[in-house]
Design a protein around this motif. Structure first.
Motif, PDB file in Angstrom:
ATOM      1  N   TYR A   1      24.581  -1.216  46.850  1.00  0.00           N
ATOM      2  CA  TYR A   1      25.697  -1.879  46.178  1.00  0.00           C
ATOM      3  C   TYR A   1      25.959  -3.237  46.822  1.00  0.00           C
ATOM      4  O   TYR A   1      25.600  -3.483  47.972  1.00  0.00           O
ATOM      5  N   ARG A   2      26.620  -4.098  46.050  1.00  0.00           N
ATOM      6  CA  ARG A   2      26.977  -5.419  46.572  1.00  0.00           C
ATOM      7  C   ARG A   2      28.478  -5.622  46.441  1.00  0.00           C
ATOM      8  O   ARG A   2      29.061  -5.344  45.378  1.00  0.00           O
ATOM      9  N   LEU A   3      29.090  -6.087  47.511  1.00  0.00           N
ATOM     10  CA  LEU A   3      30.521  -6.335  47.493  1.00  0.00           C
ATOM     11  C   LEU A   3      30.819  -7.513  46.585  1.00  0.00           C
ATOM     12  O   LEU A   3      30.194  -8.573  46.699  1.00  0.00           O
TER      13      LEU A   3
ATOM     14  N   VAL B   1      35.713  -0.063  42.892  1.00  0.00           N
ATOM     15  CA  VAL B   1      36.116  -1.254  42.135  1.00  0.00           C
ATOM     16  C   VAL B   1      35.718  -2.531  42.858  1.00  0.00           C
ATOM     17  O   VAL B   1      35.654  -3.600  42.245  1.00  0.00           O
ATOM     18  N   ASP B   2      35.440  -2.438  44.153  1.00  0.00           N
ATOM     19  CA  ASP B   2      35.102  -3.624  44.941  1.00  0.00           C
ATOM     20  C   ASP B   2      33.611  -3.928  44.953  1.00  0.00           C
ATOM     21  O   ASP B   2      33.203  -4.976  45.443  1.00  0.00           O
ATOM     22  N   PHE B   3      32.805  -3.002  44.431  1.00  0.00           N
ATOM     23  CA  PHE B   3      31.359  -3.133  44.518  1.00  0.00           C
ATOM     24  C   PHE B   3      30.702  -3.170  43.147  1.00  0.00           C
ATOM     25  O   PHE B   3      31.201  -2.594  42.188  1.00  0.00           O
ATOM     26  N   THR B   4      29.559  -3.825  43.102  1.00  0.00           N
ATOM     27  CA  THR B   4      28.699  -3.828  41.929  1.00  0.00           C
ATOM     28  C   THR B   4      27.384  -3.142  42.301  1.00  0.00           C
ATOM     29  O   THR B   4      26.784  -3.497  43.312  1.00  0.00           O
ATOM     30  N   PRO B   5      26.939  -2.167  41.493  1.00  0.00           N
ATOM     31  CA  PRO B   5      25.654  -1.541  41.805  1.00  0.00           C
ATOM     32  C   PRO B   5      24.520  -2.557  41.685  1.00  0.00           C
ATOM     33  O   PRO B   5      24.385  -3.224  40.665  1.00  0.00           O
ATOM     34  N   MET B   6      23.737  -2.684  42.731  1.00  0.00           N
ATOM     35  CA  MET B   6      22.550  -3.523  42.668  1.00  0.00           C
ATOM     36  C   MET B   6      21.334  -2.674  42.318  1.00  0.00           C
ATOM     37  O   MET B   6      20.457  -3.114  41.591  1.00  0.00           O
TER      38      MET B   6
ATOM     39  N   GLY C   1      29.980 -10.739  49.103  1.00  0.00           N
ATOM     40  CA  GLY C   1      28.621 -10.703  48.599  1.00  0.00           C
ATOM     41  C   GLY C   1      27.682  -9.874  49.456  1.00  0.00           C
ATOM     42  O   GLY C   1      26.470  -9.835  49.187  1.00  0.00           O
ATOM     43  N   GLY C   2      28.217  -9.176  50.498  1.00  0.00           N
ATOM     44  CA  GLY C   2      27.386  -8.352  51.366  1.00  0.00           C
ATOM     45  C   GLY C   2      26.944  -7.069  50.683  1.00  0.00           C
ATOM     46  O   GLY C   2      27.433  -6.702  49.604  1.00  0.00           O
ATOM     47  N   PHE C   3      26.029  -6.347  51.326  1.00  0.00           N
ATOM     48  CA  PHE C   3      25.395  -5.182  50.722  1.00  0.00           C
ATOM     49  C   PHE C   3      25.756  -3.902  51.467  1.00  0.00           C
ATOM     50  O   PHE C   3      25.900  -3.895  52.690  1.00  0.00           O
ATOM     51  N   LEU C   4      25.859  -2.815  50.707  1.00  0.00           N
ATOM     52  CA  LEU C   4      26.091  -1.487  51.249  1.00  0.00           C
ATOM     53  C   LEU C   4      24.997  -0.564  50.738  1.00  0.00           C
ATOM     54  O   LEU C   4      24.726  -0.513  49.533  1.00  0.00           O
ATOM     55  N   CYS C   5      24.374   0.167  51.655  1.00  0.00           N
ATOM     56  CA  CYS C   5      23.318   1.110  51.296  1.00  0.00           C
ATOM     57  C   CYS C   5      23.715   2.500  51.784  1.00  0.00           C
ATOM     58  O   CYS C   5      23.889   2.713  52.986  1.00  0.00           O
ATOM     59  N   LEU C   6      23.852   3.431  50.843  1.00  0.00           N
ATOM     60  CA  LEU C   6      24.219   4.801  51.160  1.00  0.00           C
ATOM     61  C   LEU C   6      23.010   5.720  51.001  1.00  0.00           C
ATOM     62  O   LEU C   6      21.949   5.290  50.546  1.00  0.00           O
ATOM     63  N   GLY C   7      23.196   6.998  51.341  1.00  0.00           N
ATOM     64  CA  GLY C   7      22.129   7.969  51.149  1.00  0.00           C
ATOM     65  C   GLY C   7      21.939   8.280  49.674  1.00  0.00           C
ATOM     66  O   GLY C   7      22.858   8.112  48.860  1.00  0.00           O
ATOM     67  N   THR C   8      20.781   8.781  49.328  1.00  0.00           N
ATOM     68  CA  THR C   8      20.466   9.008  47.907  1.00  0.00           C
ATOM     69  C   THR C   8      21.286  10.152  47.308  1.00  0.00           C
ATOM     70  O   THR C   8      21.354  10.277  46.085  1.00  0.00           O
ATOM     71  N   ARG C   9      21.907  10.969  48.149  1.00  0.00           N
ATOM     72  CA  ARG C   9      22.780  12.037  47.637  1.00  0.00           C
ATOM     73  C   ARG C   9      24.247  11.636  47.688  1.00  0.00           C
ATOM     74  O   ARG C   9      25.134  12.466  47.431  1.00  0.00           O
TER      75      ARG C   9
END
Length: 289
Positions: free
Chosen positions: A279-281, A267-272, A249-257
């Motif tokens: 994204y959320r794991l 497949v392991d993440f859901t876009p938040m 349920g943790g979160f991943l934040c990437l760059g906008t590009r």
């Protein structure tokens, strides 16, 4: 026909490519830093910029220095990394973290955040300020990592040119800041120094996304504008590293590009917030927790 003539020399661009490849091999063999999976065009551009900055004639000239002058290594790493950032860069991302992610993190008694590729630390301090204002900083631990020791040293100092303060203040307000950014720094001699209390729950550490493994168990991983410099296989490796670092349920934040769109880890993440690359794991996958 002149049978004594040698082979036609390669064009300059081909010769440069050969020299860059040898430079990258020398860096790995001599010091263990592996840039072989960085995006080739971006890497070559940075190597040639390093050649120019050192007033060298060829890439081979700086390869020789790299092999024989250990003190030259920090200069090389500084030149090859891309430690360019600003406080509250892409303010909408920080506002989304404050409004959409922090309320979920608030449910944890202890919050671990990994800021990978922290460069000179501007985004680390941005995160600390918003956590402070959300009442979450006292139970948060930020692990700020980079492979560039020089950038890490500057990040720990928290000293930046005062000319940047006006832009950063606008970003801060756009990100949902509730005070004045000036409350968090002192200005002197055309420099600003961020309040050291913002560092009290930050650990700066050397970590190489190319060769190192899972760094910590995190509730939020931020790695913005780093993957764009990686080849596809290295992007996949790094995203897998982040996935394995996150609690369920943790979160991943990437760059906008950057995006998870074509990565095996998608497949392991859901876009938040897909537009802002948050994204959320999936709770059934990922690391511990």
């Amino acid at each position: 026909m002149n049978t004594l003539a040698g082979p036609t020399p390669p064009p300059d661009t081909v010769l440069e490519d050969i020299e860059v490849e040898l430079f990258v091999r020398a860096l790995k063999l001599r010091y263990g830093y592996d840039f072989s999976q960085y995006a080739p065009a971006s890497l070559k551009r940075r190597v040639l910029q390093l050649v120019q900055a050192q007033h060298a004639d060829t890439v081979s000239a700086i390869t020789a220095r790299l092999l024989h002058e250990p003190d030259f290594l920090p200069v090389v790493l500084e030149g090859l990394s891309v430690p360019v950032s600003e406080m509250f860069r892409d303010p909408d991302v920080f506002r989304a973290l404050r409004e959409q992610v922090f309320p979920v993190l608030a449910s944890y008694p202890q919050i671990n955040i990994w800021q990978a590729g922290c460069a000179h630390g501007q985004e680390v301090y941005s995160l600390a300020i918003l956590l402070e204002e959300a009442g979450l900083y006292e139970r948060s631990q930020i692990y700020a990592t980079d492979f560039n020791e020089s950038a890490l040293n500057q990040a720990q100092e928290g000293i930046y040119p005062a000319r940047d303060a006006q832009l950063w203040s606008r970003n801060y307000l756009a990100a949902g800041g509730s005070h004045s950014l000036a409350d968090y720094y002192s200005a002197r001699y055309e420099l600003i120094k961020l309040d050291q209390r913002l560092r009290r729950n930050v650990i700066f550490a050397n970590h190489n996304l190319v060769t190192d493994e899972v760094f910590c168990e995190a509730h939020l991983v931020l790695c913005r504008n780093v993957l764009i410099y990686f080849s596809d296989p290295l992007q996949d490796r790094t995203l897998g590293l982040f996935r394995d670092s996150l609690v369920r349920g943790g979160f991943l934040c990437l760059g906008t590009r950057e995006s998870l769109a074509f990565a095996p880890s998608a497949v392991d993440f859901t876009p938040m917030n897909a537009a802002l690359r948050i994204y959320r794991l999936e709770s059934r996958n990922g690391g511990g927790g």
